[in-house]
Design a protein around this motif. Structure first.
Motif, PDB file in Angstrom:
ATOM      1  N   ARG A  76     -27.877 -39.468 -15.645  1.00  0.00           N
ATOM      2  CA  ARG A  76     -28.959 -40.020 -14.824  1.00  0.00           C
ATOM      3  C   ARG A  76     -29.798 -38.918 -14.212  1.00  0.00           C
ATOM      4  NH1 ARG A  76     -26.718 -44.019 -11.116  1.00  0.00           N
ATOM      5  NH2 ARG A  76     -25.064 -44.158 -12.611  1.00  0.00           N
ATOM      6  N   ASP A  77     -30.972 -39.308 -13.740  1.00  0.00           N
ATOM      7  CA  ASP A  77     -31.851 -38.375 -13.041  1.00  0.00           C
ATOM      8  C   ASP A  77     -31.848 -38.704 -11.552  1.00  0.00           C
ATOM      9  OD1 ASP A  77     -33.357 -40.732 -12.977  1.00  0.00           O
ATOM     10  OD2 ASP A  77     -35.237 -39.747 -13.496  1.00  0.00           O
ATOM     11  N   LYS A  78     -32.668 -38.010 -10.777  1.00  0.00           N
ATOM     12  CA  LYS A  78     -32.742 -38.250  -9.330  1.00  0.00           C
ATOM     13  C   LYS A  78     -33.235 -39.647  -8.995  1.00  0.00           C
ATOM     14  CE  LYS A  78     -33.303 -33.611  -7.422  1.00  0.00           C
ATOM     15  NZ  LYS A  78     -34.220 -32.724  -6.669  1.00  0.00           N
ATOM     16  N   ALA A  79     -34.076 -40.218  -9.854  1.00  0.00           N
ATOM     17  CA  ALA A  79     -34.642 -41.549  -9.605  1.00  0.00           C
ATOM     18  C   ALA A  79     -33.712 -42.662 -10.098  1.00  0.00           C
ATOM     19  CB  ALA A  79     -36.015 -41.667 -10.272  1.00  0.00           C
ATOM     20  N   VAL A  82     -30.741 -44.456 -15.793  1.00  0.00           N
ATOM     21  CA  VAL A  82     -29.367 -44.268 -16.269  1.00  0.00           C
ATOM     22  C   VAL A  82     -29.256 -44.503 -17.769  1.00  0.00           C
ATOM     23  CG1 VAL A  82     -26.970 -45.037 -16.058  1.00  0.00           C
ATOM     24  CG2 VAL A  82     -28.445 -45.001 -14.040  1.00  0.00           C
ATOM     25  N   TYR A  83     -28.655 -43.528 -18.452  1.00  0.00           N
ATOM     26  CA  TYR A  83     -28.243 -43.685 -19.846  1.00  0.00           C
ATOM     27  C   TYR A  83     -26.730 -43.863 -19.829  1.00  0.00           C
ATOM     28  CZ  TYR A  83     -26.966 -42.798 -24.637  1.00  0.00           C
ATOM     29  OH  TYR A  83     -26.423 -42.932 -25.892  1.00  0.00           O
ATOM     30  N   ARG A  84     -26.225 -44.894 -20.525  1.00  0.00           N
ATOM     31  CA  ARG A  84     -24.789 -45.141 -20.576  1.00  0.00           C
ATOM     32  C   ARG A  84     -24.315 -45.070 -22.028  1.00  0.00           C
ATOM     33  NH1 ARG A  84     -21.392 -47.387 -17.042  1.00  0.00           N
ATOM     34  NH2 ARG A  84     -23.102 -48.198 -15.803  1.00  0.00           N
ATOM     35  N   PHE A  85     -23.290 -44.259 -22.260  1.00  0.00           N
ATOM     36  CA  PHE A  85     -22.651 -44.226 -23.576  1.00  0.00           C
ATOM     37  C   PHE A  85     -21.889 -45.537 -23.724  1.00  0.00           C
ATOM     38  CE2 PHE A  85     -23.263 -39.729 -22.833  1.00  0.00           C
ATOM     39  CZ  PHE A  85     -23.566 -39.227 -24.085  1.00  0.00           C
ATOM     40  N   SER A  86     -22.234 -46.312 -24.735  1.00  0.00           N
ATOM     41  CA  SER A  86     -21.533 -47.577 -24.937  1.00  0.00           C
ATOM     42  C   SER A  86     -20.660 -47.474 -26.183  1.00  0.00           C
ATOM     43  CB  SER A  86     -22.536 -48.718 -25.078  1.00  0.00           C
ATOM     44  OG  SER A  86     -23.392 -48.472 -26.161  1.00  0.00           O
ATOM     45  N   GLY A  87     -19.587 -48.191 -26.187  1.00  0.00           N
ATOM     46  CA  GLY A  87     -18.662 -48.123 -27.311  1.00  0.00           C
ATOM     47  C   GLY A  87     -17.982 -46.771 -27.367  1.00  0.00           C
ATOM     48  N   ASP A  88     -17.058 -46.622 -28.289  1.00  0.00           N
ATOM     49  CA  ASP A  88     -16.372 -45.342 -28.443  1.00  0.00           C
ATOM     50  C   ASP A  88     -17.344 -44.303 -28.981  1.00  0.00           C
ATOM     51  OD1 ASP A  88     -13.866 -46.112 -27.539  1.00  0.00           O
ATOM     52  OD2 ASP A  88     -13.209 -46.759 -29.514  1.00  0.00           O
ATOM     53  N   ALA A 126     -33.282 -33.397 -11.585  1.00  0.00           N
ATOM     54  CA  ALA A 126     -31.886 -33.018 -11.804  1.00  0.00           C
ATOM     55  C   ALA A 126     -31.259 -34.027 -12.753  1.00  0.00           C
ATOM     56  CB  ALA A 126     -31.114 -32.974 -10.495  1.00  0.00           C
ATOM     57  N   ALA A 127     -30.327 -33.554 -13.556  1.00  0.00           N
ATOM     58  CA  ALA A 127     -29.544 -34.406 -14.465  1.00  0.00           C
ATOM     59  C   ALA A 127     -28.112 -34.417 -13.938  1.00  0.00           C
ATOM     60  CB  ALA A 127     -29.584 -33.847 -15.881  1.00  0.00           C
ATOM     61  N   TYR A 128     -27.529 -35.606 -13.901  1.00  0.00           N
ATOM     62  CA  TYR A 128     -26.157 -35.780 -13.406  1.00  0.00           C
ATOM     63  C   TYR A 128     -25.333 -36.464 -14.484  1.00  0.00           C
ATOM     64  CZ  TYR A 128     -28.623 -35.140  -8.993  1.00  0.00           C
ATOM     65  OH  TYR A 128     -29.427 -34.651  -7.992  1.00  0.00           O
ATOM     66  N   LEU A 129     -24.208 -35.879 -14.822  1.00  0.00           N
ATOM     67  CA  LEU A 129     -23.294 -36.455 -15.811  1.00  0.00           C
ATOM     68  C   LEU A 129     -22.051 -36.935 -15.086  1.00  0.00           C
ATOM     69  CD1 LEU A 129     -22.603 -36.929 -18.842  1.00  0.00           C
ATOM     70  CD2 LEU A 129     -21.498 -34.681 -18.787  1.00  0.00           C
ATOM     71  N   ARG A 130     -21.722 -38.222 -15.267  1.00  0.00           N
ATOM     72  CA  ARG A 130     -20.542 -38.819 -14.628  1.00  0.00           C
ATOM     73  C   ARG A 130     -19.644 -39.437 -15.684  1.00  0.00           C
ATOM     74  NH1 ARG A 130     -21.055 -39.099  -9.131  1.00  0.00           N
ATOM     75  NH2 ARG A 130     -23.143 -38.749  -8.351  1.00  0.00           N
ATOM     76  N   ASN A 131     -18.332 -39.359 -15.444  1.00  0.00           N
ATOM     77  CA  ASN A 131     -17.388 -39.970 -16.389  1.00  0.00           C
ATOM     78  C   ASN A 131     -17.296 -41.478 -16.151  1.00  0.00           C
ATOM     79  OD1 ASN A 131     -15.661 -40.346 -14.180  1.00  0.00           O
ATOM     80  ND2 ASN A 131     -14.275 -38.704 -14.769  1.00  0.00           N
ATOM     81  N   SER A 132     -16.435 -42.150 -16.891  1.00  0.00           N
ATOM     82  CA  SER A 132     -16.346 -43.611 -16.811  1.00  0.00           C
ATOM     83  C   SER A 132     -15.873 -44.103 -15.445  1.00  0.00           C
ATOM     84  CB  SER A 132     -15.425 -44.146 -17.910  1.00  0.00           C
ATOM     85  OG  SER A 132     -14.133 -43.593 -17.767  1.00  0.00           O
TER      86      SER A 132
END
Length: 151
Positions: A76-79, A82-88, A126-132
């Motif tokens: 995701r960005d500051k705003a 959200v991009y979500r990885f779907s499926g395996d 900013a780019a933020y990467l979060r786990n599940s």
């Protein structure tokens, strides 16, 4: 008495197969997946064409010695776009994947957000990467100069 305690501790450590060391500064652990590059200012005129949108991307790299499943991880960005990885989606050890802003066919090395608008701000973001589980894994930020940043 103090010399006796130190001597005892040294003998005990040697007997147990260990050693006594002084604590040093904590070292930050390398994230499993790192944001390694963000191309936030697409080359040419920002005309919202799909090719222009897809020239805007985030590169993620697996720094671990085994594959990691990114199912339900988010970028995701500051705003809060959200991009979500779907499926395996397994990212092999040492491999990278590019998440492009526009539309396209997902592959093992290129994923597509499907947006018709730019995500990453040229003036700083900013780019933020979060786990599940929603835990922040890595982040990368930039200012208003240039077209990309190596994180």
């Amino acid at each position: 008495m103090r010399k006796r305690l130190i001597g005892f501790a040294l003998v005990f450590a040697a007997t147990m197969g260990g050693s006594l060391t002084l604590a040093g500064p904590a070292q930050a652990a390398t994230p499993a997946i790192q944001i390694t590059k963000v191309y936030y200012n697409s080359p040419g005129t920002d005309n919202r064409s799909n090719s222009s949108l897809n020239a805007e991307y985030v590169k993620l790299t697996n720094r671990r010695s085994s594959a990691i499943n990114l199912k339900y991880w988010t970028l995701r960005d500051k705003a809060s776009h959200v991009y979500r990885f779907s499926g395996d989606f397994r990212l092999a050890s040492g491999a990278s994947v590019y998440i492009h802003t526009g539309k396209g066919t997902n592959t093992s090395t290129h994923r597509y957000w499907g947006s018709g608008a730019y995500i990453w701000n040229n003036t700083g973001d900013a780019a933020y990467l979060r786990n599940s589980a929603g835990t922040l894994i890595d982040s990368c930020s930039w200012g208003s100069s240039g077209s990309y940043t190596n994180c």
